[in-house]
Enzyme design. Structure first.
Site, PDB file in Angstrom:
ATOM      1  N   ASN A   1       0.848  -1.199   0.000  1.00 60.33           N
ATOM      2  CA  ASN A   1       0.000   0.000   0.000  1.00 60.33           C
ATOM      3  C   ASN A   1       0.881   1.245   0.000  1.00 60.33           C
ATOM      4  OD1 ASN A   1       0.439   0.955   2.842  1.00 60.33           O
ATOM      5  ND2 ASN A   1      -0.385  -1.083   3.276  1.00 60.33           N
TER       6      ASN A   1
ATOM      7  N   ASP B   1      -4.929  -5.926   5.127  1.00 52.24           N
ATOM      8  CA  ASP B   1      -5.995  -6.740   5.722  1.00 52.24           C
ATOM      9  C   ASP B   1      -5.950  -8.176   5.207  1.00 52.24           C
ATOM     10  OD1 ASP B   1      -7.214  -4.723   7.331  1.00 52.24           O
ATOM     11  OD2 ASP B   1      -7.919  -3.790   5.473  1.00 52.24           O
TER      12      ASP B   1
ATOM     13  N   LYS C   1       9.922 -17.345  -8.699  1.00 45.51           N
ATOM     14  CA  LYS C   1       9.179 -16.306  -9.433  1.00 45.51           C
ATOM     15  C   LYS C   1       8.052 -16.964 -10.224  1.00 45.51           C
ATOM     16  CE  LYS C   1       9.764 -12.697 -12.838  1.00 45.51           C
ATOM     17  NZ  LYS C   1      10.542 -12.277 -13.986  1.00 45.51           N
TER      18      LYS C   1
ATOM     19  N   PRO D   1      -4.356 -11.267  10.667  1.00 45.10           N
ATOM     20  CA  PRO D   1      -4.859 -10.937  12.013  1.00 45.10           C
ATOM     21  C   PRO D   1      -4.964  -9.416  12.173  1.00 45.10           C
ATOM     22  CG  PRO D   1      -2.578 -11.715  12.108  1.00 45.10           C
ATOM     23  CD  PRO D   1      -3.043 -11.906  10.695  1.00 45.10           C
ATOM     24  N   ASP D   2      -5.985  -8.965  12.899  1.00 45.47           N
ATOM     25  CA  ASP D   2      -6.108  -7.526  13.191  1.00 45.47           C
ATOM     26  C   ASP D   2      -5.310  -7.260  14.467  1.00 45.47           C
ATOM     27  OD1 ASP D   2      -6.928  -4.995  14.142  1.00 45.47           O
ATOM     28  OD2 ASP D   2      -8.728  -5.125  12.904  1.00 45.47           O
TER      29      ASP D   2
ATOM     30  N   PHE E   1      -5.644   4.198  14.407  1.00 45.08           N
ATOM     31  CA  PHE E   1      -5.832   5.163  13.336  1.00 45.08           C
ATOM     32  C   PHE E   1      -6.968   4.640  12.458  1.00 45.08           C
ATOM     33  CE2 PHE E   1      -2.556   8.535  12.639  1.00 45.08           C
ATOM     34  CZ  PHE E   1      -1.896   8.379  13.845  1.00 45.08           C
TER      35      PHE E   1
ATOM     36  N   LYS F   1     -15.144   2.095  14.325  1.00 45.58           N
ATOM     37  CA  LYS F   1     -13.912   1.354  14.651  1.00 45.58           C
ATOM     38  C   LYS F   1     -13.548   1.505  16.125  1.00 45.58           C
ATOM     39  CE  LYS F   1     -11.839   1.116  10.118  1.00 45.58           C
ATOM     40  NZ  LYS F   1     -11.091   1.760   9.069  1.00 45.58           N
TER      41      LYS F   1
ATOM     42  N   LYS G   1     -13.610  -2.062  17.940  1.00 45.75           N
ATOM     43  CA  LYS G   1     -12.307  -2.634  18.312  1.00 45.75           C
ATOM     44  C   LYS G   1     -11.989  -2.397  19.793  1.00 45.75           C
ATOM     45  CE  LYS G   1     -10.228  -2.369  13.676  1.00 45.75           C
ATOM     46  NZ  LYS G   1      -8.971  -2.476  12.926  1.00 45.75           N
TER      47      LYS G   1
END
Ligand code: PMT
Length: 426
Positions: A234, A303, A313, A329-330, A347, A361, A365
């Site tokens: 990301n 995620d 490759k 896993p979170d 965040f 959230k 959480k």
């Protein structure tokens, strides 16, 4: 014939730096601006103007090479003070010698700081006025690098920067983007407005507020391997998390930073553990969480990861390719669910419905606080030097407007320290 530069002080106003015709510095923030010879030097009159506008008194010192990019006269005009250029110039030294000048400064900023200047500073050279002043001052030193991206990423420059930050120099930037040489990458000097804002930000009110508090912090992206050479990743640069690590350390916290792959030097006084994937970040956090009182999750953790990662490759035989992804896993939710959970700050990166999604959230959480930012907009979020946050906690909210990430991190640290203290006393 001696040029104005060789004579050591640009002579149009006065031979003495503290002569009556210069700007008085009574009660003002005194900033010594060191300008070295890079193309970004053309932005320094704008930097001086912004500092002066905000009430600072600016004394410019230039290296010999800087005068090839910006004239001392321009900088004298905007600062209202003769520009200093040479060590041991008789006229200049008669007014305020170099040691007195080093003592005069409340802070020293080097902008632009070229690779050459950074190398000279790292090795303690004192071969011109500017490097001598940096050795002779006890004022905080801020470095705003500017150079070609290859030069910035060279191991020699990285090592020099690491040496300087370990010695307590503050780093502002560099920013990434198109460069004067036509290349793309990190090495652009931060914009004058961002440098001025960071230099004149109120002193961290939280200094000492987290004295001795063990903090575990995640930052940066994760990479989820598809095969030996490809990954799912990301856009996180780590800038927000690293700025937060520096601000927390500045507030006295004992900071351990678990970082995904980020091209940033480790902030001064911070212990860094470098990981690659979400699974590695999870394991690094779980191995250390029992020892922390505060956990902050600023990382952009993937995620999902490929169900299988090939050791070699992957060959391209077919026209299409389907990669099956499985959940990671979170980390944040797992920390917040611990019976002995630390004060937990998450965040939230959202493209729409910022407050509702972040509140969801926070509750789902089981967090103590959440710092929500808009991503994918024109300003702020991933990779940018600036950001804005909406900070929520059960029963409260605070908006921190768009500003450079280091200043934002200081403001967020202040808020975290307040909420952490409130939770400990209540
Ligand atoms: O790094 P920069 O380029 O400076 O950009 C900064 C940033 C935009 C990455 C940063 O400010 C930010 O928003 N970080 C969190 C990004 C994110 O993953 O948000 P999220 O809404 O998807 O996740 C919510 C929270 O759960 C985050 O605290 C995240 O760290 C945590 N999480 C998510 C998934 C997972 N598997 N484990 C987690 O711990």
């Amino acid at each position: 014939m001696a040029t104005a530069l060789q004579s050591g002080v640009f002579p149009a106003v006065s031979h003495a730096v503290n002569a009556a015709s210069t700007v008085s510095d009574d009660g003002m923030q005194k900033i010594l601006l060191g300008v070295s010879g890079g193309i970004a030097a053309y932005k320094t009159p704008e930097l001086v103007r912004r500092l002066v506008e905000r009430g600072a008194c600016v004394q410019v010192v230039m290296t010999a090479a800087a005068a090839a990019f910006v004239t001392p006269l321009s900088l004298q005009s905007v600062s209202g003070r003769p520009v200093r250029t040479a060590l041991l110039a008789p006229e200049a030294e008669a007014g305020m010698d170099h040691i007195a000048l080093a003592r005069w400064a409340d802070q020293v900023v080097l902008a632009p700081a070229t690779a050459h200047l950074i190398a000279r500073l790292a090795h303690g050279l004192a071969d011109d006025l500017l490097t001598t002043l940096v050795l002779a001052t006890s004022a905080p030193v801020t470095i705003a690098p500017a150079m070609n991206q290859q030069m910035w990423q060279h191991p020699a420059t990285m090592a020099n920067i690491a040496m300087l930050t370990e010695r307590g120099c503050r780093l502002l930037g560099p920013a990434s983007g198109e460069q004067a040489c036509g290349e793309q990458g990190p090495g652009r000097m931060l914009e004058p407005a961002a440098i001025a804002a960071a230099l004149l930000a109120p002193p961290p009110a939280a200094a000492g507020a987290l004295a001795g508090v063990p903090v575990l912090l995640t930052a940066g992206p994760t990479r989820e391997a598809i095969d030996a050479v490809r990954y799912v990743g990301n856009r996180s640069s780590g800038k927000m998390g690293y700025a937060l690590a520096a601000a927390l350390a500045g507030a006295g916290a004992r900071v351990t930073l678990v970082s995904g792959p980020a091209q940033l030097p480790c902030p001064t006084g911070v212990q860094r553990v470098v990981v690659e994937s979400a699974a590695e970040m999870h394991d690094a956090v779980m191995a250390r969480v029992a020892d922390c009182a505060l956990f902050i999750a600023a990382a952009a953790v993937a995620d999902y990861r490929p169900a299988q990662s090939l050791p070699g490759k992957l060959k391209k035989h077919a026209d299409t390719l389907t990669i099956q992804l499985v959940r990671n896993p979170d980390i944040l939710a797992e920390v917040a669910a611990r019976p002995d959970k630390p004060f937990t700050v998450g965040f939230a990166a959202e493209t729409e419905g910022l407050e509702a999604a972040a509140r969801d959230k926070l509750g789902r959480k089981g967090l103590d606080m959440i710092a929500a930012n808009e991503v994918g907009a024109a300003a702020g979020g991933f990779e940018a030097d600036d950001n804005a946050l909406l900070v929520l906690w059960p029963g409260g909210r605070r908006t921190l407007p768009m500003m450079p990430k280091p200043a934002l991190a200081t403001a967020l640290t202040q808020l975290i320290a307040e909420r952490y203290a409130a939770s400990a006393s209540g």
